[in-house]
Write a protein that holds these residues in place. Structure first.
Motif, short mmCIF file in Angstrom:
data_model
loop_
_atom_site.label_atom_id
_atom_site.label_comp_id
_atom_site.label_asym_id
_atom_site.label_seq_id
_atom_site.Cartn_x
_atom_site.Cartn_y
_atom_site.Cartn_z
N LEU A 15 0.54 -1.20 0.10
CA LEU A 15 -0.07 0.37 0.15
C LEU A 15 0.74 1.44 0.04
CD1 LEU A 15 -2.66 -1.19 2.17
CD2 LEU A 15 -2.91 -0.90 0.16
N PRO A 16 0.12 2.20 -0.49
CA PRO A 16 1.55 4.03 -0.21
C PRO A 16 1.93 4.06 1.02
CG PRO A 16 -1.14 4.09 -1.37
CD PRO A 16 -0.85 2.51 -0.93
N PRO A 17 2.83 4.90 0.81
CA PRO A 17 3.07 4.98 2.35
C PRO A 17 1.98 6.02 3.00
CG PRO A 17 4.29 5.93 0.61
CD PRO A 17 3.94 4.61 0.09
N ARG A 18 1.31 6.31 1.94
CA ARG A 18 0.59 7.92 2.78
C ARG A 18 -0.40 7.73 1.95
NH1 ARG A 18 2.37 12.82 0.85
NH2 ARG A 18 4.15 13.11 0.05
N PRO A 19 -1.70 8.86 1.81
CA PRO A 19 -2.67 8.75 0.67
C PRO A 19 -2.62 10.09 0.49
CG PRO A 19 -3.56 8.89 3.31
CD PRO A 19 -2.14 8.35 3.42
N TYR A 20 -2.29 9.58 -1.26
CA TYR A 20 -1.89 10.77 -1.90
C TYR A 20 -2.85 11.24 -2.86
CZ TYR A 20 0.42 13.58 -5.36
OH TYR A 20 1.74 14.62 -5.78
N PRO A 21 -4.80 12.04 -2.86
CA PRO A 21 -5.25 11.87 -3.90
C PRO A 21 -5.10 12.35 -4.60
CG PRO A 21 -5.98 13.13 -2.42
CD PRO A 21 -4.24 11.99 -2.06
N ALA A 22 -3.66 12.70 -5.85
CA ALA A 22 -2.95 13.64 -6.52
C ALA A 22 -2.64 12.21 -7.74
CB ALA A 22 -1.90 14.89 -6.88
N ALA A 23 -1.82 11.04 -6.82
CA ALA A 23 -2.10 9.47 -7.99
C ALA A 23 -3.21 9.16 -8.40
CB ALA A 23 -1.17 8.89 -6.61
N ALA A 24 -2.81 8.69 -9.27
CA ALA A 24 -3.71 7.39 -9.71
C ALA A 24 -4.26 5.78 -8.79
CB ALA A 24 -3.44 7.05 -11.54
N GLU A 25 -5.81 5.90 -9.29
CA GLU A 25 -5.85 4.41 -8.17
C GLU A 25 -5.51 3.32 -8.72
OE1 GLU A 25 -10.25 4.39 -6.20
OE2 GLU A 25 -10.60 4.83 -8.78
N GLN A 26 -4.79 2.48 -7.56
CA GLN A 26 -4.64 1.37 -8.07
C GLN A 26 -4.61 0.52 -8.38
OE1 GLN A 26 -1.06 0.87 -4.91
NE2 GLN A 26 -0.83 -1.68 -5.58
N PHE A 27 -4.66 -0.65 -9.42
CA PHE A 27 -5.50 -1.78 -9.18
C PHE A 27 -4.45 -3.13 -9.42
CE2 PHE A 27 -7.74 2.36 -10.78
CZ PHE A 27 -9.14 1.74 -10.87
N ASP A 28 -4.49 -4.01 -9.08
CA ASP A 28 -3.54 -5.27 -9.13
C ASP A 28 -4.97 -6.35 -9.04
OD1 ASP A 28 -1.47 -3.85 -8.08
OD2 ASP A 28 -2.07 -3.84 -6.93
N THR A 29 -4.03 -7.11 -10.22
CA THR A 29 -5.31 -8.24 -10.41
C THR A 29 -4.94 -9.18 -10.00
OG1 THR A 29 -6.16 -7.65 -12.93
CG2 THR A 29 -5.89 -10.12 -12.52
N LEU A 30 -5.56 -10.18 -8.97
CA LEU A 30 -4.99 -11.01 -8.67
C LEU A 30 -5.01 -12.33 -8.83
CD1 LEU A 30 -6.38 -9.53 -4.67
CD2 LEU A 30 -4.78 -9.25 -5.52
N ILE A 31 -6.44 -12.60 -8.95
CA ILE A 31 -6.78 -13.25 -9.91
C ILE A 31 -7.91 -13.50 -11.74
CG2 ILE A 31 -8.12 -16.69 -9.72
CD1 ILE A 31 -8.18 -16.38 -6.66
N ALA A 32 -7.79 -14.33 -12.35
CA ALA A 32 -8.25 -13.87 -13.93
C ALA A 32 -8.20 -14.97 -13.92
CB ALA A 32 -7.09 -13.04 -14.56
#
Length: 116
Positions: A15-32
């Motif tokens: 996870l990001p070390p601190r919230p940063y609203p200007a950054a993009a959301e992070q999408f991680d595929t765990l299972i496909a």
């Protein structure tokens, strides 16, 4: 001697070390797999752009693991579904929705299952 059971991953790792609203959301595929995808979504204060609606071809089951968020649905104007840790929602395929807000100053972690 039996090997100890160890987890393959931790949903809160990386996870990001601190919230940063200007950054993009992070999408991680765990299972496909055919007809199904599981992803972790990490938000740090983001919301869907004004006027933008998700319109997905698959159903989506979402669990909020940490933080807080508000979801808006096109078919219920003026209402926002407020989600807190442990809350879940199923969004039918084709039901237009958007992220109205995610908690400012904290990390919001979602678990989403997209399925046919």
């Amino acid at each position: 001697m039996d090997k100890p059971l160890l987890p393959q991953a931790n949903l809160f790792a990386g996870l990001p070390p601190r919230p940063y609203p200007a950054a993009a959301e992070q999408f991680d595929t765990l299972i496909a797999r055919p007809g199904m995808r599981v992803e972790r979504i990490v938000s740090t204060g983001q919301a869907s752009p004004s006027g933008f609606w998700y319109d997905q071809p698959q159903h989506e089951w979402v669990a909020l693991l940490s933080g807080a968020a508000g979801l808006a649905f096109e078919d219920t104007p003026g209402q926002t579904l407020v989600m807190r840790p442990g809350d879940t929602v199923t969004i039918d395929a084709g039901r237009r929705h958007r992220v109205a807000w995610t908690a400012q100053g904290e990390t919001t972690v979602w678990l989403a299952i997209h399925y046919d």
